[in-house]
Design a protein around this motif. Sequence first.
Motif, short mmCIF file in Angstrom:
data_model
loop_
_atom_site.label_atom_id
_atom_site.label_comp_id
_atom_site.label_asym_id
_atom_site.label_seq_id
_atom_site.Cartn_x
_atom_site.Cartn_y
_atom_site.Cartn_z
N GLU A 1 0.88 -1.46 -0.12
CA GLU A 1 -0.47 0.10 -0.22
C GLU A 1 0.45 1.71 -0.32
O GLU A 1 0.19 2.15 -0.31
N ARG B 1 1.78 1.67 -4.86
CA ARG B 1 0.99 2.04 -6.19
C ARG B 1 1.02 2.57 -7.73
O ARG B 1 0.16 2.14 -7.92
N ASP B 2 2.27 3.01 -7.33
CA ASP B 2 3.36 2.89 -8.61
C ASP B 2 3.43 1.86 -9.80
O ASP B 2 2.66 1.86 -10.70
N VAL C 1 1.33 -0.73 -9.02
CA VAL C 1 0.30 -0.95 -9.46
C VAL C 1 -0.46 -0.57 -10.69
O VAL C 1 -0.78 -1.44 -11.54
N ALA C 2 -0.69 0.77 -10.68
CA ALA C 2 -0.66 1.34 -11.60
C ALA C 2 -0.32 1.19 -13.13
O ALA C 2 -0.51 0.93 -14.31
N TRP D 1 -5.36 -5.07 -8.03
CA TRP D 1 -4.97 -5.01 -6.64
C TRP D 1 -4.78 -5.60 -5.42
O TRP D 1 -5.97 -5.27 -5.04
N ILE E 1 -5.81 -5.17 -1.46
CA ILE E 1 -5.78 -4.50 -0.54
C ILE E 1 -6.44 -5.08 1.38
O ILE E 1 -7.15 -5.77 1.00
N LEU F 1 -8.23 4.59 -1.67
CA LEU F 1 -6.74 4.34 -2.37
C LEU F 1 -7.19 3.70 -3.63
O LEU F 1 -6.27 3.83 -4.52
N ASP G 1 -6.75 6.33 -5.45
CA ASP G 1 -5.24 7.00 -5.57
C ASP G 1 -4.79 6.47 -6.53
O ASP G 1 -3.90 6.36 -7.56
N VAL G 2 -5.02 5.00 -6.44
CA VAL G 2 -4.42 4.35 -7.81
C VAL G 2 -5.28 4.59 -9.43
O VAL G 2 -3.81 4.39 -10.41
N ARG H 1 -3.00 6.94 -10.98
CA ARG H 1 -1.93 7.06 -10.78
C ARG H 1 -1.80 6.81 -13.25
O ARG H 1 -3.23 6.18 -13.58
N PHE I 1 -9.99 -4.41 -8.70
CA PHE I 1 -9.61 -3.70 -7.16
C PHE I 1 -9.93 -5.11 -6.12
O PHE I 1 -10.72 -5.62 -6.19
#
Length: 358
Positions: A189, A194-195, A197-198, A204, A206, A217, A220-221, A224, A235
């Motif tokens: 996390e 996160r970078d 994941v993107a 992802w 969590i 969260l 946010d992803v 990116r 997710f």
Amino acid sequence: MTRPLRIGIWALVHGNRAALHDPQEPYDASWRRNRALILEAEQLGYDCVLVAQHTMNPHKPDLDQLETWTACAALAAETKRIELIAAIKPMLYHPVVLAKMATQIHEISDGRFAINLVNAWNRKEIEDAGLEFREHDERYAYGGEWLSIVERLMRGEEVQHDGRYFNVHNYMLRPAGHRPRPTIYVGGESGPARDLVAAQADVWFINGQPLEAVQALIADVRSRPRPADLPPARFGLSTFVIARETEAEAQEEFQRLFELAKEDAEIKAYVKANTDPAVAMRKTQAKYQTVGTNGGTAAGTVGSYEQVAERLAAFHAAGIDTLLTQFQPFEPEMRRFAQHVVPRLRAMGAVQPAMAAE
């Protein structure tokens, strides 16, 4: 279009998920138990199983520990429908070796295999093997380069790679390329996680936490940068479930497990001493009073059957399409969830028709 909610379980690779000293669940991390558990989960309609990776037991070094990749190879031949998600710590395997193992298990399973990249939090497990435990952000740089090689090899591409950590020349693996490559799940996390994941993940995972935190969260992803040739990231969420006819009964069981977990103070101290303090998962879990691992009950899945179903449906509406459940004692609670919570989720239109118990 919202995907149906897929529901999976955590394999008991290192035994109990909430409390080690539970008279209702004697410690057992054996292959025999895990095989029976996963075959039953498939029969009950669960969609996937995550087989976490540790070479030594992270809680206590003299306890048994299931090996992930050999177990998944065996399960691939014995199961028929359930997705097998094998966790992998890149520091333990060269990408060429791991990609070959992954493509072979994918073949054995007729395309039901997936990998879950985790960049490792247990310093002892790595260093005691004589391997370099890189610092937090570098582990993600290493993992990203590692994954870029594995992903291309799993697709059947001939790989030529000269990088910071690896040099791979004219490598191609077969069988590969005649079906979609294994799905790539990524955990973690932190910002670097996160970078990653993107940039490279399909899904992802969590750790369990309240709905508002999970929504933040996901947002946010999604904000990116992501390669144009990749579909939108999906997710998943981990949660420990305690569901009963009434909320009071569920809370009573929560307190039973919470008190039992206090007996594991020495084990928790051992885990903390071996954990990289930069790992975001530990910081997140410290915010909540929970039982279970990877966020445990922090997602609020303690309550009546109706309450638990409603909370899970809310996570689904927020963008979660894969749920990884934990229970204790595992087998009877897994059956209870399939019998009482899943039909309610089905009535809400959240789960696939396959995830329905008699």
